[in-house]
Scaffold this motif. Structure first.
Motif, PDB file in Angstrom:
ATOM      1  N   PRO A 238      -4.975   6.342  -2.216  1.00  0.00           N
ATOM      2  CA  PRO A 238      -3.857   5.627  -1.697  1.00  0.00           C
ATOM      3  C   PRO A 238      -3.317   4.219  -3.571  1.00  0.00           C
ATOM      4  CG  PRO A 238      -5.826   4.735  -1.657  1.00  0.00           C
ATOM      5  CD  PRO A 238      -6.101   6.525  -1.343  1.00  0.00           C
ATOM      6  N   THR A 239      -2.436   3.738  -2.945  1.00  0.00           N
ATOM      7  CA  THR A 239      -2.100   2.974  -4.175  1.00  0.00           C
ATOM      8  C   THR A 239      -2.112   1.649  -4.175  1.00  0.00           C
ATOM      9  OG1 THR A 239      -1.346   4.820  -5.790  1.00  0.00           O
ATOM     10  CG2 THR A 239      -1.200   2.930  -6.989  1.00  0.00           C
TER      11      THR A 239
ATOM     12  N   LEU B 220      -7.776  -3.740   5.011  1.00  0.00           N
ATOM     13  CA  LEU B 220      -6.505  -4.687   5.089  1.00  0.00           C
ATOM     14  C   LEU B 220      -6.409  -5.444   6.607  1.00  0.00           C
ATOM     15  CD1 LEU B 220      -3.994  -3.089   3.168  1.00  0.00           C
ATOM     16  CD2 LEU B 220      -5.364  -5.117   2.031  1.00  0.00           C
ATOM     17  N   ASP B 221      -6.663  -4.576   7.376  1.00  0.00           N
ATOM     18  CA  ASP B 221      -6.223  -5.032   8.841  1.00  0.00           C
ATOM     19  C   ASP B 221      -7.566  -5.900   9.639  1.00  0.00           C
ATOM     20  OD1 ASP B 221      -3.701  -3.286   9.420  1.00  0.00           O
ATOM     21  OD2 ASP B 221      -4.175  -2.024  10.469  1.00  0.00           O
ATOM     22  N   GLU B 222      -8.342  -5.462   9.391  1.00  0.00           N
ATOM     23  CA  GLU B 222      -9.707  -5.891   9.338  1.00  0.00           C
ATOM     24  C   GLU B 222      -9.902  -7.754   9.228  1.00  0.00           C
ATOM     25  OE1 GLU B 222     -12.395  -2.520  10.849  1.00  0.00           O
ATOM     26  OE2 GLU B 222     -13.245  -3.804   8.919  1.00  0.00           O
TER      27      GLU B 222
ATOM     28  N   LEU C 254       0.586  -0.888   0.464  1.00  0.00           N
ATOM     29  CA  LEU C 254      -0.326  -0.327  -0.034  1.00  0.00           C
ATOM     30  C   LEU C 254       0.520   1.031  -0.173  1.00  0.00           C
ATOM     31  CD1 LEU C 254      -2.555   1.476   0.148  1.00  0.00           C
ATOM     32  CD2 LEU C 254      -2.492   1.700   2.800  1.00  0.00           C
ATOM     33  N   TYR C 255       0.762   1.790  -1.438  1.00  0.00           N
ATOM     34  CA  TYR C 255       1.301   3.144  -1.022  1.00  0.00           C
ATOM     35  C   TYR C 255       0.341   4.045  -0.596  1.00  0.00           C
ATOM     36  CZ  TYR C 255       4.745   1.199  -3.829  1.00  0.00           C
ATOM     37  OH  TYR C 255       5.346   0.178  -4.935  1.00  0.00           O
TER      38      TYR C 255
ATOM     39  N   LYS D  66      -6.911   5.545   4.819  1.00  0.00           N
ATOM     40  CA  LYS D  66      -6.505   5.258   6.278  1.00  0.00           C
ATOM     41  C   LYS D  66      -7.723   3.563   6.449  1.00  0.00           C
ATOM     42  CE  LYS D  66      -4.701   8.768   8.492  1.00  0.00           C
ATOM     43  NZ  LYS D  66      -5.884  10.028   9.530  1.00  0.00           N
ATOM     44  N   LYS D  67      -8.396   4.101   5.628  1.00  0.00           N
ATOM     45  CA  LYS D  67      -9.959   3.104   4.629  1.00  0.00           C
ATOM     46  C   LYS D  67      -9.000   2.065   4.653  1.00  0.00           C
ATOM     47  CE  LYS D  67     -13.708   6.100   4.508  1.00  0.00           C
ATOM     48  NZ  LYS D  67     -14.943   6.672   3.310  1.00  0.00           N
TER      49      LYS D  67
END
Length: 85
Positions: free
Chosen positions: A63-64, A26-28, A10-11, A20-21
């Motif tokens: 994000p990219t 990804l974290d969830e 994630l860039y 942040k979303k």
């Protein structure tokens, strides 16, 4: 430990709400990923990362998210699927 066969990078910008979303998603979902917060890098590193982001996203917007599939053996169907052919 999950057997994740895709490399995720994630860039992002540290102040970007959409970044942040994506990070939260990804974290969830317990996705292992590398995050590069471009705005926190020094100017030389920012230039290099922006150049790298442009390889994937010519607009260089954030994000990219880059998802790369890793193959460790010949699986024609899987390779074709990853390449979209």
């Amino acid at each position: 430990m999950t057997d994740q066969k895709k490399k995720v990078r994630l860039y992002a910008l540290s102040t970007c709400p959409t970044c942040k979303k994506v990070k939260k998603f990804l974290d969830e979902n317990n996705i292992q990923y590398e995050i590069i917060e471009v705005d926190l890098l020094d100017s030389g590193e920012q230039w290099l990362m922006t150049k790298e982001v442009k390889k994937y996203n010519p607009s260089a917007t954030y994000p990219t998210l880059v998802v790369e599939e890793v193959f460790t053996e010949f699986d024609e169907d899987a390779i074709k699927g990853a390449l979209g052919i």
